[in-house]
Design an enzyme around this catalytic site. Sequence first.
Site, PDB file in Angstrom:
ATOM      1  N   ASP A  38       0.847  -1.190   0.000  1.00 44.78           N
ATOM      2  CA  ASP A  38       0.000   0.000   0.000  1.00 44.78           C
ATOM      3  C   ASP A  38       0.880   1.236   0.000  1.00 44.78           C
ATOM      4  O   ASP A  38       2.044   1.198   0.439  1.00 44.78           O
ATOM      5  CB  ASP A  38      -0.915   0.024   1.231  1.00 44.78           C
ATOM      6  CG  ASP A  38      -2.184   0.844   0.995  1.00 44.78           C
ATOM      7  OD1 ASP A  38      -3.242   0.240   0.718  1.00 44.78           O
ATOM      8  OD2 ASP A  38      -2.102   2.077   1.059  1.00 44.78           O
ATOM      9  N   VAL A  62       1.152   1.654  -6.803  1.00 42.57           N
ATOM     10  CA  VAL A  62       0.843   0.787  -7.939  1.00 42.57           C
ATOM     11  C   VAL A  62       1.034   1.464  -9.289  1.00 42.57           C
ATOM     12  O   VAL A  62       1.079   0.791 -10.322  1.00 42.57           O
ATOM     13  CB  VAL A  62      -0.595   0.224  -7.845  1.00 42.57           C
ATOM     14  CG1 VAL A  62      -0.741  -0.651  -6.613  1.00 42.57           C
ATOM     15  CG2 VAL A  62      -1.641   1.334  -7.883  1.00 42.57           C
ATOM     16  N   TYR A 154     -14.444   6.120 -13.781  1.00 42.01           N
ATOM     17  CA  TYR A 154     -14.350   4.930 -12.937  1.00 42.01           C
ATOM     18  C   TYR A 154     -14.775   3.673 -13.697  1.00 42.01           C
ATOM     19  O   TYR A 154     -14.075   2.660 -13.703  1.00 42.01           O
ATOM     20  CB  TYR A 154     -15.220   5.109 -11.696  1.00 42.01           C
ATOM     21  CG  TYR A 154     -15.262   3.896 -10.797  1.00 42.01           C
ATOM     22  CD1 TYR A 154     -14.281   3.709  -9.833  1.00 42.01           C
ATOM     23  CD2 TYR A 154     -16.265   2.943 -10.916  1.00 42.01           C
ATOM     24  CE1 TYR A 154     -14.309   2.596  -9.007  1.00 42.01           C
ATOM     25  CE2 TYR A 154     -16.294   1.836 -10.100  1.00 42.01           C
ATOM     26  CZ  TYR A 154     -15.315   1.659  -9.143  1.00 42.01           C
ATOM     27  OH  TYR A 154     -15.332   0.560  -8.347  1.00 42.01           O
ATOM     28  N   LYS A 158     -12.513   0.333 -14.723  1.00 38.85           N
ATOM     29  CA  LYS A 158     -12.837  -1.022 -14.275  1.00 38.85           C
ATOM     30  C   LYS A 158     -13.178  -1.932 -15.453  1.00 38.85           C
ATOM     31  O   LYS A 158     -12.965  -3.143 -15.393  1.00 38.85           O
ATOM     32  CB  LYS A 158     -13.984  -0.973 -13.267  1.00 38.85           C
ATOM     33  CG  LYS A 158     -13.592  -0.363 -11.926  1.00 38.85           C
ATOM     34  CD  LYS A 158     -12.491  -1.166 -11.239  1.00 38.85           C
ATOM     35  CE  LYS A 158     -12.240  -0.680  -9.821  1.00 38.85           C
ATOM     36  NZ  LYS A 158     -11.248  -1.521  -9.099  1.00 38.85           N
ATOM     37  N   VAL A 189     -20.419  -2.007  -1.430  1.00 45.87           N
ATOM     38  CA  VAL A 189     -19.926  -2.803  -0.312  1.00 45.87           C
ATOM     39  C   VAL A 189     -20.147  -2.058   1.000  1.00 45.87           C
ATOM     40  O   VAL A 189     -19.817  -0.872   1.119  1.00 45.87           O
ATOM     41  CB  VAL A 189     -18.427  -3.123  -0.489  1.00 45.87           C
ATOM     42  CG1 VAL A 189     -17.916  -3.943   0.691  1.00 45.87           C
ATOM     43  CG2 VAL A 189     -18.188  -3.866  -1.804  1.00 45.87           C
TER      44      VAL A 189
END
Length: 268
Positions: A38, A62, A154, A158, A189
């Site tokens: 991270d 990343v 977004y 994805k 979520v």
Amino acid sequence: MSGRLSGKVTLISGAASGIGRETARLFAREGGKVFLGDIDSERGGAAAAEISPSAHFVPLNVTQEESWSAALEKVLNLAGRIDILVNSAGIWTGGDFIDCSLADWQQTMDVNATGTFLGCRFAVKAMKAIGNSGSIVNISSIYGNIAADDAVAYAASKGAVRLLTKGVALYCAANTLPIRCNSVHPTYVDSEMLERFAEAAGGRELEVARLSSVVPMRKLPVPSDIAEAILFLASDAARLITGAELPVDGGMLAGIVAPVSNPARLVS
């Protein structure tokens, strides 16, 4: 410790919180050695210390090739191998499409799409060099399959993860590499991220009810639900599954999805 991942070594990006952290916790319980990657060193280090003596933190941005290289080098130096990569790092960018700046678009693509690409490339290279079999699990979203009018960048990022996954799977198969690559597609979520929006929505209970109302099963997954799906794809139980997409969405992708305001904000 015995378990479904006994003897396996995993690197998880975006593991300081949310789905990534819960996946690290589950993998450790299943006997695996886990490296939490991270950009947030403080939270990532705390998560690793809380999870297990077999969990370690590695700094990981990343979007940077050199960061991936350093993270994989540390994993290989400490564990001697890598068996599983979980690309969980991701950000959400929403709002009116015509107000989306090039910088916002680029950052979203850099983290969500390019970050996943780099992780796949470095992991395949490392697994090939070692000569072991492996599994890569990429976290996409239901918005990797369908679009959202207030989350254009977004959803595009994805969607890129979804097809990147299939391409990597086919590459490995075509080159007789025993490496599988699959994607997981969560809906909204019920995680710590929800707390950021609950007050504006009138409280947590109302926010959960609002989001649950558009899920056919009328309930939201929690991070552990997503982690269990990731575990299945990462484990030998899925040894002949590659290039697949696994929704954890309460049935949303099975039919027409009724949108809610700012829907993508709670999706991985």
